[in-house]
Design an enzyme around this catalytic site. Structure first.
Site, PDB file in Angstrom:
ATOM      1  N   GLY A  23      84.577  70.186   1.435  1.00 49.76           N
ATOM      2  CA  GLY A  23      86.030  70.335   1.323  1.00 49.76           C
ATOM      3  C   GLY A  23      86.478  71.392   0.322  1.00 49.76           C
ATOM      4  CG  HIS A  57      80.298  61.350   3.729  1.00 49.62           C
ATOM      5  ND1 HIS A  57      81.129  61.675   2.679  1.00 49.62           N
ATOM      6  CD2 HIS A  57      80.319  62.406   4.578  1.00 49.62           C
ATOM      7  CE1 HIS A  57      81.638  62.881   2.897  1.00 49.62           C
ATOM      8  NE2 HIS A  57      81.164  63.347   4.039  1.00 49.62           N
ATOM      9  CD  GLU A 102      84.678  62.550   1.601  1.00 51.53           C
ATOM     10  OE1 GLU A 102      84.962  61.855   2.594  1.00 51.53           O
ATOM     11  OE2 GLU A 102      84.821  63.791   1.579  1.00 51.53           O
ATOM     12  CD  GLU A 125      77.976  66.158   4.713  1.00 43.64           C
ATOM     13  OE1 GLU A 125      78.622  66.900   5.460  1.00 43.64           O
ATOM     14  OE2 GLU A 125      78.402  65.077   4.309  1.00 43.64           O
ATOM     15  CG  ASN A 154      83.196  62.647   8.289  1.00 46.65           C
ATOM     16  OD1 ASN A 154      83.882  61.696   8.673  1.00 46.65           O
ATOM     17  ND2 ASN A 154      82.808  62.782   7.027  1.00 46.65           N
ATOM     18  CD1 TRP A 155      87.503  64.755  13.258  1.00 47.88           C
ATOM     19  CD2 TRP A 155      87.875  63.165  14.780  1.00 47.88           C
ATOM     20  NE1 TRP A 155      87.498  65.348  14.496  1.00 47.88           N
ATOM     21  CE2 TRP A 155      87.710  64.398  15.445  1.00 47.88           C
ATOM     22  CE3 TRP A 155      88.115  62.030  15.547  1.00 47.88           C
ATOM     23  CZ2 TRP A 155      87.795  64.520  16.835  1.00 47.88           C
ATOM     24  CZ3 TRP A 155      88.192  62.142  16.916  1.00 47.88           C
ATOM     25  CH2 TRP A 155      88.032  63.374  17.560  1.00 47.88           C
ATOM     26  CE  LYS A 156      85.449  64.610   5.196  1.00 47.93           C
ATOM     27  NZ  LYS A 156      85.291  65.256   3.925  1.00 47.93           N
ATOM     28  N   GLY A 196      83.582  68.542   8.549  1.00 46.65           N
ATOM     29  CA  GLY A 196      84.747  67.744   8.172  1.00 46.65           C
ATOM     30  C   GLY A 196      86.030  68.441   8.581  1.00 46.65           C
ATOM     31  N   GLY A 197      86.681  69.083   7.620  1.00 50.16           N
ATOM     32  CA  GLY A 197      88.001  69.683   7.835  1.00 50.16           C
ATOM     33  C   GLY A 197      88.138  70.511   9.104  1.00 50.16           C
ATOM     34  CB  SER A 218      82.900  74.615   3.080  1.00 50.87           C
ATOM     35  OG  SER A 218      83.633  73.872   2.128  1.00 50.87           O
TER      36      SER A 218
HETATM   37  C1  PEP Z   1      82.062  66.212   5.209  1.00 49.87           C
HETATM   38  O1  PEP Z   1      82.871  65.571   4.527  1.00 49.87           O
HETATM   39  O2  PEP Z   1      81.109  65.635   5.775  1.00 49.87           O
HETATM   40  C2  PEP Z   1      82.248  67.641   5.314  1.00 49.87           C
HETATM   41  C3  PEP Z   1      81.233  68.357   5.680  1.00 49.87           C
HETATM   42  O3  PEP Z   1      83.493  68.124   4.993  1.00 49.87           O
HETATM   43  P1  PEP Z   1      83.986  69.655   5.073  1.00 49.87           P
HETATM   44  O4  PEP Z   1      83.440  70.264   6.322  1.00 49.87           O
HETATM   45  O5  PEP Z   1      85.483  69.555   5.090  1.00 49.87           O
HETATM   46  O6  PEP Z   1      83.468  70.337   3.859  1.00 49.87           O
END
Ligand code: PEP
Length: 259
Positions: free
Chosen positions: A171, A94, A96, A165, A11-13, A232-233, A211
């Site tokens: 994050g 998601h 967010e 999640e 997920n590149w957001k 994500g990150g 994470s």
């Molecule tokens: C996400 O936002 O879907 C996610 C899993 O982020 P991160 O891996 O950065 O925690």
């Protein structure tokens, strides 16, 4: 042994530009993976990514989908448009989007149905926040998100994923432990069994997100009900993302060889 071939979704957001995104997946071009790998760039980069990845096995998806089919809905993109553009999946709900864009279980429910009707695989994201976790109501939160988000959904001959999640893990660098995540995934599968019956529930991929990194990916994927990862990150770092996918690939190969 977990029998579902792992899926890793990036997920590149709201990150870019296109050079950074291409470099994150350049190493996948021309390589075979037994695990399924998908990326969700911002909509505007979807076509570019599909072109860039045409000689790869990577699936391109989106981070959202409209609950509308067509009409006067400024700024929206429908499931059918995503499918026709070459998309293979879409994230739905998601955290967010739930927190910042007022998305809720009924709107997720419509989005899931729209995606399925267009043969786009929805990935329904669920998870509790820190306050809910500390209050001991994680399962109650998940129950609502699953039963309302998937109400009246027909999965005959359709594919769907659920991504667990925990909001407190996204994050923050503080992932759920593999054992804790497994317990929650087990609970999610038991609710999916109530909703859809055992056969369908057993084939649904339940992904973990929050994470995930190259250090914890293997252990998370070793759990019997963790069927993939939403990243994500760490998915923006080429070396890091490749390592995570290689871990998923090892699991996929083990599953193949045990058949
Ligand atoms: C996400 O936002 O879907 C996610 C899993 O982020 P991160 O891996 O950065 O925690």
């Amino acid at each position: 042994m977990n029998k579902r071939v792992p899926i890793v979704i990036a997920n590149w957001k709201l990150n870019g530009g296109i050079d950074l995104l291409c470099s994150s997946v350049a190493a996948f071009i021309g390589k075979h993976f037994s695990a399924k790998i998908a990326i969700c760039p911002p909509y505007i980069y979807m076509r570019d990514m599909l072109n860039f990845l045409q000689h790869s096995e990577i699936i391109v998806g989106t981070q959202n989908v409209s609950k509308y089919e067509s009409g006067a809905y400024t700024g929206e993109t429908s499931a059918q448009m995503i499918k026709r553009a070459g998309g293979g999946l879409c994230l739905v709900g998601h955290s967010e989007r739930r927190q910042m864009f007022h998305e809720n279980d009924p709107s997720c429910n419509i989005k899931v149905s729209r995606a399925l009707a267009s043969n786009l695989m929805p990935v329904l994201c669920v998870g509790e926040n820190l306050q809910q976790r500390e209050a001991g109501i994680t399962n109650d939160v998940l129950f609502r998100q699953l039963h309302d988000g998937l109400a009246d959904v027909d999965l005959t001959n359709k594919e769907i994923c659920v991504a667990y999640e925990p909001v407190w893990a996204i994050g923050t660098g503080q992932a759920a432990s593999p054992e804790d995540a497994q317990l929650v995934h087990e609970y999610i599968r038991s609710e999916l069994t109530i909703l859809f019956g055992k056969e369908i529930a057993e084939r649904i991929h339940i992904l973990y997100g929050g994470s995930v990194n190259k250090t914890n990916a293997y252990e998370l994927l070793s759990q019997s009900d963790i069927d993939g990862l939403l990243v994500g990150g760490a998915s923006l770092d080429p070396e890091h993302f490749m390592q995570i996918c290689l871990h998923a690939n090892t699991h996929a190969e083990n599953i193949e060889s045990s058949k």
